[in-house]
Design a protein around this motif. Structure first.
Motif, PDB file in Angstrom:
ATOM      1  N   LEU A  62     -32.731 -12.266  30.660  1.00  0.00           N
ATOM      2  CA  LEU A  62     -32.233 -10.959  30.232  1.00  0.00           C
ATOM      3  C   LEU A  62     -30.752 -10.794  30.560  1.00  0.00           C
ATOM      4  O   LEU A  62     -29.983 -10.263  29.750  1.00  0.00           O
ATOM      5  CB  LEU A  62     -33.045  -9.845  30.895  1.00  0.00           C
ATOM      6  CG  LEU A  62     -34.480  -9.665  30.390  1.00  0.00           C
ATOM      7  CD1 LEU A  62     -35.224  -8.635  31.232  1.00  0.00           C
ATOM      8  CD2 LEU A  62     -34.495  -9.251  28.923  1.00  0.00           C
ATOM      9  N   ILE A  63     -30.345 -11.235  31.752  1.00  0.00           N
ATOM     10  CA  ILE A  63     -28.937 -11.122  32.129  1.00  0.00           C
ATOM     11  C   ILE A  63     -28.064 -11.902  31.153  1.00  0.00           C
ATOM     12  O   ILE A  63     -27.019 -11.424  30.693  1.00  0.00           O
ATOM     13  CB  ILE A  63     -28.716 -11.626  33.569  1.00  0.00           C
ATOM     14  CG1 ILE A  63     -29.420 -10.707  34.578  1.00  0.00           C
ATOM     15  CG2 ILE A  63     -27.224 -11.702  33.886  1.00  0.00           C
ATOM     16  CD1 ILE A  63     -28.907  -9.296  34.619  1.00  0.00           C
ATOM     17  N   GLY A  79     -28.127 -17.326  17.364  1.00  0.00           N
ATOM     18  CA  GLY A  79     -27.062 -16.799  16.530  1.00  0.00           C
ATOM     19  C   GLY A  79     -27.255 -15.308  16.358  1.00  0.00           C
ATOM     20  O   GLY A  79     -28.294 -14.869  15.879  1.00  0.00           O
ATOM     21  N   LEU A  80     -26.277 -14.515  16.783  1.00  0.00           N
ATOM     22  CA  LEU A  80     -26.414 -13.063  16.732  1.00  0.00           C
ATOM     23  C   LEU A  80     -26.084 -12.558  15.326  1.00  0.00           C
ATOM     24  O   LEU A  80     -24.981 -12.729  14.827  1.00  0.00           O
ATOM     25  CB  LEU A  80     -25.500 -12.403  17.766  1.00  0.00           C
ATOM     26  CG  LEU A  80     -25.819 -12.707  19.230  1.00  0.00           C
ATOM     27  CD1 LEU A  80     -24.883 -11.946  20.156  1.00  0.00           C
ATOM     28  CD2 LEU A  80     -27.269 -12.356  19.554  1.00  0.00           C
ATOM     29  N   SER A  81     -27.064 -11.908  14.685  1.00  0.00           N
ATOM     30  CA  SER A  81     -26.885 -11.346  13.355  1.00  0.00           C
ATOM     31  C   SER A  81     -26.906  -9.818  13.456  1.00  0.00           C
ATOM     32  O   SER A  81     -26.816  -9.256  14.538  1.00  0.00           O
ATOM     33  CB  SER A  81     -27.991 -11.841  12.418  1.00  0.00           C
ATOM     34  OG  SER A  81     -29.256 -11.447  12.907  1.00  0.00           O
ATOM     35  N   ARG A  82     -27.057  -9.138  12.315  1.00  0.00           N
ATOM     36  CA  ARG A  82     -27.043  -7.678  12.317  1.00  0.00           C
ATOM     37  C   ARG A  82     -28.202  -7.105  13.107  1.00  0.00           C
ATOM     38  O   ARG A  82     -28.057  -6.130  13.833  1.00  0.00           O
ATOM     39  CB  ARG A  82     -27.110  -7.156  10.873  1.00  0.00           C
ATOM     40  CG  ARG A  82     -27.096  -5.631  10.789  1.00  0.00           C
ATOM     41  CD  ARG A  82     -27.288  -5.147   9.384  1.00  0.00           C
ATOM     42  NE  ARG A  82     -28.647  -5.347   8.909  1.00  0.00           N
ATOM     43  CZ  ARG A  82     -29.194  -4.675   7.885  1.00  0.00           C
ATOM     44  NH1 ARG A  82     -28.471  -3.787   7.247  1.00  0.00           N
ATOM     45  NH2 ARG A  82     -30.431  -4.904   7.517  1.00  0.00           N
ATOM     46  N   LEU A  83     -29.383  -7.732  12.978  1.00  0.00           N
ATOM     47  CA  LEU A  83     -30.576  -7.262  13.676  1.00  0.00           C
ATOM     48  C   LEU A  83     -31.290  -8.447  14.303  1.00  0.00           C
ATOM     49  O   LEU A  83     -31.650  -9.397  13.611  1.00  0.00           O
ATOM     50  CB  LEU A  83     -31.520  -6.539  12.701  1.00  0.00           C
ATOM     51  CG  LEU A  83     -32.952  -6.266  13.184  1.00  0.00           C
ATOM     52  CD1 LEU A  83     -32.952  -5.410  14.449  1.00  0.00           C
ATOM     53  CD2 LEU A  83     -33.774  -5.605  12.082  1.00  0.00           C
ATOM     54  N   GLN A  84     -31.449  -8.429  15.612  1.00  0.00           N
ATOM     55  CA  GLN A  84     -32.219  -9.459  16.281  1.00  0.00           C
ATOM     56  C   GLN A  84     -33.141  -8.823  17.307  1.00  0.00           C
ATOM     57  O   GLN A  84     -32.758  -7.915  18.036  1.00  0.00           O
ATOM     58  CB  GLN A  84     -31.350 -10.531  16.936  1.00  0.00           C
ATOM     59  CG  GLN A  84     -30.203 -10.042  17.759  1.00  0.00           C
ATOM     60  CD  GLN A  84     -29.010  -9.693  16.891  1.00  0.00           C
ATOM     61  OE1 GLN A  84     -28.654 -10.454  15.998  1.00  0.00           O
ATOM     62  NE2 GLN A  84     -28.402  -8.573  17.132  1.00  0.00           N
ATOM     63  N   THR A  85     -34.354  -9.312  17.320  1.00  0.00           N
ATOM     64  CA  THR A  85     -35.370  -8.811  18.235  1.00  0.00           C
ATOM     65  C   THR A  85     -35.828  -9.956  19.124  1.00  0.00           C
ATOM     66  O   THR A  85     -36.098 -11.055  18.642  1.00  0.00           O
ATOM     67  CB  THR A  85     -36.565  -8.241  17.458  1.00  0.00           C
ATOM     68  OG1 THR A  85     -36.117  -7.155  16.645  1.00  0.00           O
ATOM     69  CG2 THR A  85     -37.637  -7.741  18.412  1.00  0.00           C
ATOM     70  N   PHE A  86     -35.922  -9.676  20.415  1.00  0.00           N
ATOM     71  CA  PHE A  86     -36.320 -10.682  21.387  1.00  0.00           C
ATOM     72  C   PHE A  86     -37.693 -10.333  21.946  1.00  0.00           C
ATOM     73  O   PHE A  86     -37.854  -9.315  22.619  1.00  0.00           O
ATOM     74  CB  PHE A  86     -35.297 -10.768  22.520  1.00  0.00           C
ATOM     75  CG  PHE A  86     -33.890 -11.015  22.045  1.00  0.00           C
ATOM     76  CD1 PHE A  86     -33.502 -12.282  21.653  1.00  0.00           C
ATOM     77  CD2 PHE A  86     -32.965  -9.982  21.982  1.00  0.00           C
ATOM     78  CE1 PHE A  86     -32.208 -12.516  21.193  1.00  0.00           C
ATOM     79  CE2 PHE A  86     -31.678 -10.204  21.535  1.00  0.00           C
ATOM     80  CZ  PHE A  86     -31.290 -11.482  21.135  1.00  0.00           C
ATOM     81  N   GLU A  87     -38.687 -11.143  21.631  1.00  0.00           N
ATOM     82  CA  GLU A  87     -40.039 -10.961  22.145  1.00  0.00           C
ATOM     83  C   GLU A  87     -40.100 -11.552  23.551  1.00  0.00           C
ATOM     84  O   GLU A  87     -39.813 -12.725  23.762  1.00  0.00           O
ATOM     85  CB  GLU A  87     -41.042 -11.648  21.216  1.00  0.00           C
ATOM     86  CG  GLU A  87     -42.436 -11.816  21.783  1.00  0.00           C
ATOM     87  CD  GLU A  87     -43.090 -10.503  22.145  1.00  0.00           C
ATOM     88  OE1 GLU A  87     -43.671 -10.429  23.235  1.00  0.00           O
ATOM     89  OE2 GLU A  87     -43.023  -9.549  21.333  1.00  0.00           O
ATOM     90  N   LEU A  88     -40.493 -10.723  24.541  1.00  0.00           N
ATOM     91  CA  LEU A  88     -40.391 -11.110  25.942  1.00  0.00           C
ATOM     92  C   LEU A  88     -41.731 -11.380  26.626  1.00  0.00           C
ATOM     93  O   LEU A  88     -41.744 -11.741  27.807  1.00  0.00           O
ATOM     94  CB  LEU A  88     -39.650 -10.016  26.724  1.00  0.00           C
ATOM     95  CG  LEU A  88     -38.220  -9.701  26.291  1.00  0.00           C
ATOM     96  CD1 LEU A  88     -37.686  -8.529  27.113  1.00  0.00           C
ATOM     97  CD2 LEU A  88     -37.325 -10.909  26.437  1.00  0.00           C
ATOM     98  N   GLU A  89     -42.840 -11.195  25.944  1.00  0.00           N
ATOM     99  CA  GLU A  89     -44.131 -11.248  26.627  1.00  0.00           C
ATOM    100  C   GLU A  89     -44.360 -12.591  27.327  1.00  0.00           C
ATOM    101  O   GLU A  89     -44.819 -12.642  28.474  1.00  0.00           O
ATOM    102  CB  GLU A  89     -45.271 -10.964  25.651  1.00  0.00           C
ATOM    103  CG  GLU A  89     -46.618 -10.789  26.345  1.00  0.00           C
ATOM    104  CD  GLU A  89     -47.621 -10.067  25.473  1.00  0.00           C
ATOM    105  OE1 GLU A  89     -48.399  -9.261  26.008  1.00  0.00           O
ATOM    106  OE2 GLU A  89     -47.624 -10.298  24.247  1.00  0.00           O
ATOM    107  N   THR A  90     -44.045 -13.693  26.651  1.00  0.00           N
ATOM    108  CA  THR A  90     -44.277 -15.011  27.247  1.00  0.00           C
ATOM    109  C   THR A  90     -43.428 -15.225  28.481  1.00  0.00           C
ATOM    110  O   THR A  90     -43.923 -15.621  29.544  1.00  0.00           O
ATOM    111  CB  THR A  90     -43.992 -16.129  26.221  1.00  0.00           C
ATOM    112  OG1 THR A  90     -44.902 -16.013  25.122  1.00  0.00           O
ATOM    113  CG2 THR A  90     -44.162 -17.500  26.862  1.00  0.00           C
TER     114      THR A  90
END
Length: 216
Positions: A182-183, A158-169
């Motif tokens: 990512l696409i 669910g897209l809110s005002r601020l969302q951060t996506f941790e990509l390391e895994t």
């Protein structure tokens, strides 16, 4: 500055505070009414500021977050084209060279799915009339290593005002995993851009921009 356009380049060794600077920029951007911020993180550097500001921090690959890359097919021809683009990229990452015949098979399968209530990658694999594409897309279905992330009927994002996506895994899984994720996220972000002030942050951007598909 060139005219009224500012250009900034900041150098610093590990631990000098570059990610902290990004956090400050994110916090400052919240002053704009209706602001939307999409941040891509590696190593949870942006997690403190995200939680402090009441945003959502998603760790892709180990948090239960699931995506439905084909969900746009119910939005008309534009949505089918978006899903076709995603399928073509995913298939090409499996070493399959697409031609007009295989592209038509992808498009026709998505059109048929759009007239049903089925939208998962597993459904697409059963529908598409091309053996090579079936075998390539299997990597992303529930029968493959990425099914727990990508083979869903609907997205849990669910897209809110601020969302951060941790990509390391997911990055540790290689380009075949991280590029389709990512696409899809950027397709979702693009549709969320409605004219409100928006900021996209890429921490450790070289890891993402190093791949020609994402760079494009």
């Amino acid at each position: 500055h060139v005219g009224d356009v500012g250009h900034t380049l900041i150098f610093g060794p590990t631990g000098a505070g570059k990610s902290t600077l990004l956090s400050v920029l994110i916090a400052q951007f919240c002053r704009y009414k209706g602001a939307k911020i999409f941040a891509f993180d590696k190593g949870r550097s942006l997690m403190p500021i995200t939680l402090a500001l009441g945003g959502n921090h998603y760790s892709i690959g180990d948090s239960g977050l699931k995506f439905s890359p084909l969900q746009s097919i119910f939005e008309g021809e534009r949505g089918i084209l978006e899903a076709s683009t995603w399928i073509e990229i995913a298939v090409s990452l499996q070493g399959i060279s697409l031609n007009p015949t295989s592209r038509r098979a992808i498009h026709e399968a998505l059109q048929r799915l759009s007239n049903s209530d089925r939208v998962s990658l597993h459904d697409f694999r059963l529908e598409v009339q091309n053996r090579e594409i079936q075998e390539a897309i299997n990597f992303y279905t529930i029968d493959g290593p990425l099914g727990h992330i990508l083979d869903e009927e609907s997205s849990s994002l669910g897209l809110s005002r601020l969302q951060t996506f941790e990509l390391e895994t997911v990055m540790s899984m290689g380009p075949q995993a991280v590029i389709p994720v990512l696409i899809h996220l950027f397709q979702r972000i693009e549709r969320a851009l409605d004219g409100a002030p928006s900021l996209i942050v890429l921490d450790e951007a070289w890891l993402m921009l190093g791949h020609e598909v994402f760079r494009g």
